[in-house]
Design an enzyme around this catalytic site. Structure first.
Site, PDB file in Angstrom:
ATOM      1  N   GLY A  81      35.410  42.035  37.110  1.00  0.00           N
ATOM      2  CA  GLY A  81      36.169  40.808  37.362  1.00  0.00           C
ATOM      3  C   GLY A  81      36.189  40.428  38.835  1.00  0.00           C
ATOM      4  O   GLY A  81      36.107  41.287  39.708  1.00  0.00           O
ATOM      5  N   ARG A 145      29.787  42.400  33.550  1.00  0.00           N
ATOM      6  CA  ARG A 145      30.439  43.640  33.111  1.00  0.00           C
ATOM      7  C   ARG A 145      29.471  44.613  32.426  1.00  0.00           C
ATOM      8  O   ARG A 145      29.907  45.575  31.804  1.00  0.00           O
ATOM      9  CB  ARG A 145      31.596  43.315  32.171  1.00  0.00           C
ATOM     10  CG  ARG A 145      32.778  42.624  32.844  1.00  0.00           C
ATOM     11  CD  ARG A 145      34.036  42.720  32.001  1.00  0.00           C
ATOM     12  NE  ARG A 145      35.145  42.000  32.595  1.00  0.00           N
ATOM     13  CZ  ARG A 145      35.956  42.501  33.519  1.00  0.00           C
ATOM     14  NH1 ARG A 145      35.768  43.718  33.967  1.00  0.00           N
ATOM     15  NH2 ARG A 145      36.950  41.775  33.989  1.00  0.00           N
ATOM     16  N   ASP A 176      35.522  51.998  36.722  1.00  0.00           N
ATOM     17  CA  ASP A 176      34.365  52.240  35.861  1.00  0.00           C
ATOM     18  C   ASP A 176      33.049  52.019  36.590  1.00  0.00           C
ATOM     19  O   ASP A 176      32.106  52.785  36.427  1.00  0.00           O
ATOM     20  CB  ASP A 176      34.415  51.308  34.645  1.00  0.00           C
ATOM     21  CG  ASP A 176      34.757  52.083  33.398  1.00  0.00           C
ATOM     22  OD1 ASP A 176      35.252  53.222  33.534  1.00  0.00           O
ATOM     23  OD2 ASP A 176      34.524  51.558  32.304  1.00  0.00           O
ATOM     24  N   LYS A 202      36.965  47.749  44.415  1.00  0.00           N
ATOM     25  CA  LYS A 202      37.372  46.375  44.105  1.00  0.00           C
ATOM     26  C   LYS A 202      38.229  46.333  42.853  1.00  0.00           C
ATOM     27  O   LYS A 202      37.934  47.076  41.916  1.00  0.00           O
ATOM     28  CB  LYS A 202      36.097  45.546  43.857  1.00  0.00           C
ATOM     29  CG  LYS A 202      36.324  44.174  43.324  1.00  0.00           C
ATOM     30  CD  LYS A 202      35.566  43.889  42.017  1.00  0.00           C
ATOM     31  CE  LYS A 202      36.141  44.568  40.818  1.00  0.00           C
ATOM     32  NZ  LYS A 202      35.636  44.103  39.524  1.00  0.00           N
ATOM     33  N   THR A 203      39.243  45.580  42.784  1.00  0.00           N
ATOM     34  CA  THR A 203      39.931  45.096  41.585  1.00  0.00           C
ATOM     35  C   THR A 203      41.309  44.568  41.962  1.00  0.00           C
ATOM     36  O   THR A 203      42.054  45.227  42.699  1.00  0.00           O
ATOM     37  CB  THR A 203      40.076  46.124  40.430  1.00  0.00           C
ATOM     38  OG1 THR A 203      40.822  45.506  39.368  1.00  0.00           O
ATOM     39  CG2 THR A 203      40.795  47.420  40.805  1.00  0.00           C
ATOM     40  N   ASP A 205      43.643  44.496  40.050  1.00  0.00           N
ATOM     41  CA  ASP A 205      44.637  45.267  39.299  1.00  0.00           C
ATOM     42  C   ASP A 205      45.320  46.324  40.166  1.00  0.00           C
ATOM     43  O   ASP A 205      46.390  46.822  39.811  1.00  0.00           O
ATOM     44  CB  ASP A 205      43.989  45.956  38.092  1.00  0.00           C
ATOM     45  CG  ASP A 205      43.387  44.952  37.129  1.00  0.00           C
ATOM     46  OD1 ASP A 205      43.682  43.750  37.254  1.00  0.00           O
ATOM     47  OD2 ASP A 205      42.607  45.364  36.254  1.00  0.00           O
ATOM     48  N   TYR A 425      43.687  34.182  36.318  1.00  0.00           N
ATOM     49  CA  TYR A 425      42.467  33.607  36.905  1.00  0.00           C
ATOM     50  C   TYR A 425      42.785  32.793  38.168  1.00  0.00           C
ATOM     51  O   TYR A 425      41.928  32.637  39.027  1.00  0.00           O
ATOM     52  CB  TYR A 425      41.734  32.759  35.858  1.00  0.00           C
ATOM     53  CG  TYR A 425      41.336  33.621  34.666  1.00  0.00           C
ATOM     54  CD1 TYR A 425      40.225  34.460  34.736  1.00  0.00           C
ATOM     55  CD2 TYR A 425      42.110  33.652  33.517  1.00  0.00           C
ATOM     56  CE1 TYR A 425      39.893  35.293  33.684  1.00  0.00           C
ATOM     57  CE2 TYR A 425      41.783  34.491  32.453  1.00  0.00           C
ATOM     58  CZ  TYR A 425      40.673  35.302  32.543  1.00  0.00           C
ATOM     59  OH  TYR A 425      40.348  36.144  31.511  1.00  0.00           O
ATOM     60  N   GLU A 426      44.039  32.336  38.274  1.00  0.00           N
ATOM     61  CA  GLU A 426      44.434  31.553  39.459  1.00  0.00           C
ATOM     62  C   GLU A 426      44.284  32.354  40.750  1.00  0.00           C
ATOM     63  O   GLU A 426      44.142  31.797  41.831  1.00  0.00           O
ATOM     64  CB  GLU A 426      45.912  31.128  39.352  1.00  0.00           C
ATOM     65  CG  GLU A 426      46.255  30.199  38.220  1.00  0.00           C
ATOM     66  CD  GLU A 426      46.480  30.916  36.891  1.00  0.00           C
ATOM     67  OE1 GLU A 426      46.131  32.106  36.789  1.00  0.00           O
ATOM     68  OE2 GLU A 426      46.980  30.262  35.966  1.00  0.00           O
TER      69      GLU A 426
HETATM   70  P1  FBP Z   1      38.279  44.289  36.895  1.00  0.00           P
HETATM   71  O1  FBP Z   1      38.963  45.420  36.271  1.00  0.00           O
HETATM   72  O2  FBP Z   1      36.863  44.213  36.535  1.00  0.00           O
HETATM   73  O3  FBP Z   1      38.496  44.227  38.372  1.00  0.00           O
HETATM   74  O4  FBP Z   1      38.964  42.955  36.327  1.00  0.00           O
HETATM   75  C1  FBP Z   1      40.331  42.822  36.311  1.00  0.00           C
HETATM   76  C2  FBP Z   1      40.807  41.729  35.395  1.00  0.00           C
HETATM   77  O5  FBP Z   1      41.104  40.558  36.132  1.00  0.00           O
HETATM   78  C3  FBP Z   1      42.022  42.165  34.580  1.00  0.00           C
HETATM   79  O6  FBP Z   1      43.220  41.996  35.305  1.00  0.00           O
HETATM   80  C4  FBP Z   1      41.906  41.308  33.362  1.00  0.00           C
HETATM   81  O7  FBP Z   1      42.516  41.876  32.225  1.00  0.00           O
HETATM   82  C5  FBP Z   1      40.422  41.222  33.146  1.00  0.00           C
HETATM   83  O8  FBP Z   1      39.830  41.383  34.421  1.00  0.00           O
HETATM   84  C6  FBP Z   1      39.985  39.931  32.529  1.00  0.00           C
HETATM   85  O9  FBP Z   1      38.640  40.026  32.245  1.00  0.00           O
HETATM   86  P2  FBP Z   1      37.663  38.792  32.049  1.00  0.00           P
HETATM   87  O10 FBP Z   1      37.282  38.329  33.392  1.00  0.00           O
HETATM   88  O11 FBP Z   1      36.505  39.408  31.356  1.00  0.00           O
HETATM   89  O12 FBP Z   1      38.387  37.751  31.272  1.00  0.00           O
END
Ligand code: FBP
Length: 598
Positions: A81, A145, A176, A202-203, A205, A425-426
């Site tokens: 993400g 992904r 991952d 990166k993330t 989260d 997403y914002e």
């Molecule tokens: P990553 O774990 O790849 O950094 O992505 C985080 C995230 O934004 C989560 O918070 C969310 O649940 C998920 O990606 C949403 O995934 P997608 O972009 O496939 O809708």
């Protein structure tokens, strides 16, 4: 390309870095500490990673490094993400490579790991790079992904790296993807290749962290974006005084985002999945908790409020967790039959026949649209896509039902009108905050220094983040020392431990100490929009999570700072490290095996 005024201004921003990184690259050398080992599963990991296990932690120091000026080719991958600052990681890497030798080349693999498997890449030129400095998003090369998983994919990846004469591959990703980077480094070495693999944390989260990785990049910008929006909604609620706003926040399994936003905005209720799991709260008990909060405010004449909901909540409620795991198994093991079912009703009937009796009964009690969401496709790692499950709406509906019953017996006399929101997403592609712009650039530049230092299977590490950038410490950590063995898809696999919210940690304790007051009184804070230009205390503050974890001091809090150890940092584990002490994910909840991710 259309360019906004802010974007033009951000192009001119010069990221702050640890001072060492601004020196000529030939005067920066990698200094290895003692050998390392993983905290658990040492022997199993040593056997899986015979070429890369046990390597030392590396710190950068002033000193001669003649090999840094070689002409090299490097490949970079954005994985999973989006997270604000990814472009600056690439910028730091690019500038490092070009400082080493102006004819060195950086290839960006397109669309994530599938780009290197299929050899789809572009050369990143100075002109391209300059159009993306200090901007959000991953659109410079795109992300994906795909997991490099099968022997064939590993072979293809090596073939691409050889064909392009790469000295190194840099993987920018979450737990991952960095696990994948460790496996790739070991695979390359096992095949006699000296192509290096370097990871970058990166993330949004915030769950890729431990004693050596204080935060993953993107978390800072994402939480500040969401906190601005929550503050705006809270102010609207406090003005109109007529709605309860239920706001679901991204973060997948971990509730770090929800917790940080709660600390920044002081909502009436913030659910923390890790606490729900620890208390073993049922869905009914979570609803009771919300209803009690709503009723307590109603008794004071306050029929409005803010509820924060972490998106992964459903997977931490015992009966829901059991149901989701049963459904996922069923959909994986009977995929053919399941995909052949022609209608939702046929699907409901199918799962009711195959689930355990209690899960089937519970499934039947859920609203129809929520049942459909639970049956949506899993992601490439087999996980339920929590961002697509409308937990906030389920909570609203169940709270309404319960309040009706309370009303009937006189236990609730207020009004309960609601609005729901999902913030995710914002924040993922926002212009990086100064913190993320600085941190990411430093991580990218450090990745280059690790390449120049000749190591493989390392993750770029920049520490001491609660202090100003001039006190940050750059180095590299062997990925294998962050790993443990976990059960994944029926077998034991080496994976980087995911850090969930630590219920004993300072950020949670700070929240727990204040929440009773926030629940009944209107204590909202309005953080406002991210500021890029202006005074230090407005533009350069790290998150409350980082500050609290570091002992409560803030950037610019005075020259005294924290007492530094030999390695120069003040953070508990990150600097005691070199003695070979292994890290523990700072927030890991014992026994929990959270969902895998990008
Ligand atoms: P990553 O774990 O790849 O950094 O992505 C985080 C995230 O934004 C989560 O918070 C969310 O649940 C998920 O990606 C949403 O995934 P997608 O972009 O496939 O809708």
């Amino acid at each position: 390309m259309n360019i906004s005024a802010l974007q033009t201004a951000r192009y001119a921003y010069k990221p702050k870095t640890p001072p060492l990184l601004a020196k000529p690259v030939a005067s920066i050398k990698a200094e290895p500490g003692p050998a390392t080992r993983a905290e658990t599963d040492h022997q199993e990991l040593a056997a899986i990673f015979p070429h890369t296990y046990g390597r030392p932690i590396v710190t950068f120091k002033a000193g001669k490094n003649p090999s840094v000026s070689q002409k090299i080719n490097v490949g970079v991958i954005l994985s999973g993400g989006q997270a604000p600052g990814g472009h600056n990681v690439i910028a730091g890497l690019f500038d490092g490579i070009k400082k080493g030798h102006p004819e060195s080349k950086l290839y960006g693999f397109l669309g994530g790991p599938s780009g290197i498997i299929g050899d789809r890449a572009v050369e990143i030129t100075a002109k391209t790079m300059d159009a993306y400095r200090n901007t959000g998003g991953f659109d410079i090369i795109g992300s994906g992904r795909t997991k490099i998983e099968t022997p064939e994919q590993f072979e293809k990846t090596l073939a691409t790296a050889k064909k392009r004469r790469l000295r190194a591959v840099v993987v920018i990703g979450g737990d991952d993807s960095n696990t994948n980077a460790a496996l790739l480094a070991e695979f390359f070495a096992s095949r006699g290749s000296d192509i290096q693999v370097i990871g970058v944390p990166k993330t949004i989260d915030g769950d890729l962290k431990n004693d050596y990785i204080e935060t993953s990049f993107g978390f800072d910008t994402a939480v500040k974006t969401y906190s601005e929006l929550i503050g705006n909604i809270a102010r609207d609620a406090n003005s109109a005084k007529k709605y309860w706003h239920f706001i679901k926040l991204m973060g997948r399994a971990a509730s770090h985002i929800c917790l940080e936003c709660a600390l920044q905005t002081r909502p009436n209720i913030a659910l923390i999945s890790e606490e729900v799991e620890k208390k073993g709260q049922t869905l009914g008990e979570v609803i009771d908790q919300i209803c009690d909060g709503v009723a307590a405010r109603a008794a004071r004449g306050l029929n409005y409020g803010i509820v924060l909901v972490p998106e992964g909540l459903v997977e931490f409620i015992p009966e829901m967790k059991k149901l989701i795991s049963g459904l996922s198994d069923l959909m994986a093991h009977k995929a053919g039959e399941f995909s052949g079912l022609s209608s939702p009703e046929a699907q409901f009937d199918f799962v009711a026949r195959h689930l355990s009796a209690d899960s089937a009964e519970f499934f039947g009690t859920l609203p129809r649209d929520f049942r459909l969401q639970l049956l949506m496709d899993r992601d490439p790692h087999g996980n339920v896509q929590v961002s697509r499950i409308e937990t906030e709406k389920l909570l609203v509906r169940m709270t309404e039902e319960k309040l009706e019953k309370m009303k009937a017996r006189g236990a609730f006399t207020g009004v309960f009108d609601t609005q729901t929101h999902f913030l995710g997403y914002e924040g993922r592609s926002a212009f990086p905050t100064n913190f993320d712009a600085d941190y990411c650039y430093s991580l990218g530049f450090t990745a280059f220094l690790l390449i120049a230092g000749g190591v493989t299977g390392y993750i770029s590490s920049v520490r001491n983040l609660a202090r100003p950038a001039k006190e940050w410490i750059a180095g590299g950590i062997p990925l294998t020392m962050m790993m443990n063995m976990e059960q994944r898809h029926g077998s034991r696999k080496p994976v980087i431990k995911k850090a969930l919210v630590d219920l004993e940690g300072k950020p949670f304790r700070e929240f727990a100490a204040k929440r009773k007051t926030w629940a009944v009184e209107t204590s909202f804070l309005y953080p406002g929009a991210i500021q890029y230009f202006g005074p230090d205390e407005v533009c350069n503050q790290p998150t409350k999570t980082i500050v609290l974890e570091a002992g409560g001091r803030r950037v610019g809090a005075g020259a005294a700072g924290r007492k530094k150890t030999a390695a120069g940092g003040g953070k508990t584990g990150g600097v005691k490290s070199a003695a070979g002490r292994s890290p523990s994910p700072r927030g890991a909840s014992a026994g929990k095996k959270p969902a895998a991710k990008g």
